[in-house]
Design an enzyme around this catalytic site. Sequence first.
Site, PDB file in Angstrom:
ATOM      1  N   ASP A 178       0.853  -1.185   0.000  1.00 33.81           N
ATOM      2  CA  ASP A 178       0.000   0.000   0.000  1.00 33.81           C
ATOM      3  C   ASP A 178       0.895   1.243   0.000  1.00 33.81           C
ATOM      4  O   ASP A 178       1.717   1.397  -0.886  1.00 33.81           O
ATOM      5  CB  ASP A 178      -0.946  -0.038   1.210  1.00 33.81           C
ATOM      6  CG  ASP A 178      -2.048   1.006   1.130  1.00 33.81           C
ATOM      7  OD1 ASP A 178      -3.055   0.755   0.456  1.00 33.81           O
ATOM      8  OD2 ASP A 178      -1.890   2.081   1.729  1.00 33.81           O
ATOM      9  N   TYR A 308      -3.703  11.257   2.169  1.00 32.93           N
ATOM     10  CA  TYR A 308      -4.213  11.249   0.796  1.00 32.93           C
ATOM     11  C   TYR A 308      -4.166  12.648   0.180  1.00 32.93           C
ATOM     12  O   TYR A 308      -3.890  12.810  -1.011  1.00 32.93           O
ATOM     13  CB  TYR A 308      -5.638  10.686   0.775  1.00 32.93           C
ATOM     14  CG  TYR A 308      -5.676   9.187   0.896  1.00 32.93           C
ATOM     15  CD1 TYR A 308      -6.030   8.390  -0.192  1.00 32.93           C
ATOM     16  CD2 TYR A 308      -5.346   8.541   2.084  1.00 32.93           C
ATOM     17  CE1 TYR A 308      -6.060   7.008  -0.091  1.00 32.93           C
ATOM     18  CE2 TYR A 308      -5.369   7.170   2.201  1.00 32.93           C
ATOM     19  CZ  TYR A 308      -5.721   6.409   1.108  1.00 32.93           C
ATOM     20  OH  TYR A 308      -5.740   5.041   1.211  1.00 32.93           O
ATOM     21  N   HIS A 360      -4.421  -7.732  -0.589  1.00 33.57           N
ATOM     22  CA  HIS A 360      -3.743  -6.455  -0.395  1.00 33.57           C
ATOM     23  C   HIS A 360      -2.961  -6.402   0.910  1.00 33.57           C
ATOM     24  O   HIS A 360      -1.882  -5.821   0.971  1.00 33.57           O
ATOM     25  CB  HIS A 360      -4.788  -5.339  -0.434  1.00 33.57           C
ATOM     26  CG  HIS A 360      -4.225  -3.969  -0.377  1.00 33.57           C
ATOM     27  ND1 HIS A 360      -3.543  -3.412  -1.429  1.00 33.57           N
ATOM     28  CD2 HIS A 360      -4.229  -3.026   0.610  1.00 33.57           C
ATOM     29  CE1 HIS A 360      -3.160  -2.180  -1.107  1.00 33.57           C
ATOM     30  NE2 HIS A 360      -3.559  -1.929   0.133  1.00 33.57           N
TER      31      HIS A 360
END
Length: 384
Positions: A178, A308, A360
């Site tokens: 990630d 983000y 993931h």
Amino acid sequence: MSGSASTRVLQYHLPDFTLAIEDLKRRVDATQWPNSVYADDWSRGVPKSYLQTVAHYWVHGFDWELWQARLSGMPHFRTEIEGQPIHFLHYRSDRPDAMPLVMTHGWPSSFMEFDQVIPALLNGNGKICFNLVIPSLPGFGFSSPLQSFGWNHRRIAAAWGQLMGQLGYEEFGACGGDTGSLVAPALASLFPQRVVGVHVNGGLLRPHLTADEYLGLRADERRRIDFATELLRLGTGYAHIQATRPQSVGYALTDSPVGLLAWIIEKYKEWTDPRKPLPEEAVDLNDILSTVSLYWLTNTAASSANLYYEVRAEKQMMSPLPRTEVPTGIAVFPTDPVLRHRADQEFNVVHWNEYDRGGHFAAIEAPDLYSADLLEFFSSLERS
């Protein structure tokens, strides 16, 4: 253990969470649940009946004493880099030839994602073993509170380079999934003489393909691209919100533990092994709740979402880091859309394995595969 006078590395003592846990239980029991029309499947988000069951277990079935004991048994340290508290775990192997390895988690994860692979990496495979440095990203977990803006991938990688220097590690390996799948290569770009190898998994970036390129892929490659395409179509609303208005959504996530639970557990549903219909079939529910609890009790829902925003600004304002020839290993799990020929354009790929289980969060979904792949890759590298 210490660095210079201005960069002291100190053992970190965990706060007492007793009152905060009692407040969490009160808040969950007092949750105001929506009474509008809702779906019993996952088509509109986390189903109400499912979330009520998990939330009830969180406060009435989850073993809080075991969670705190598990945390307390880890070797916690903190330092300060550019005014930001940086928390990390530091595990030392018994072997004097152990390779230092910095491991970077992502969102919505934490240092706890690597817990199940630590013994295998410390013990090694006869050829190699590791000293492990596992930081919390700035604004995550105990690397809080967030003291300034601008903590993008590049700045995090630069901070990890400083951290490893403080610990006396001039040469080291880097790995992560990630966010870590971007921070680890950035470390190699910034410190090509210090990083001996980079290992990544768990990227979510879908490559842009023409129709002919797509048709030319193997069936398993098309499945992974299709998975990523569907995720891009329906599962990235959270990213757009956190990349544009992290502060606004942060108020809700900071005030409602059930809201935070829904926000995070949805990712374990959407990003884990596609053959596992429910999050707890891919990752033990207690492990998921351990991570959610860490976000809640450290009050980092908003500051972690801010990453983000910073990454979006980084892409708009900064040129890409240069490619390096640092050897790179890539472990591909069923949810990873990475393609070998595209990876070769970006990295010096010397190790590539594809797996048919996991997802993931590979280190916690398939810890046996993940740890074995790390050991295989770093065993193959020349060391000075």
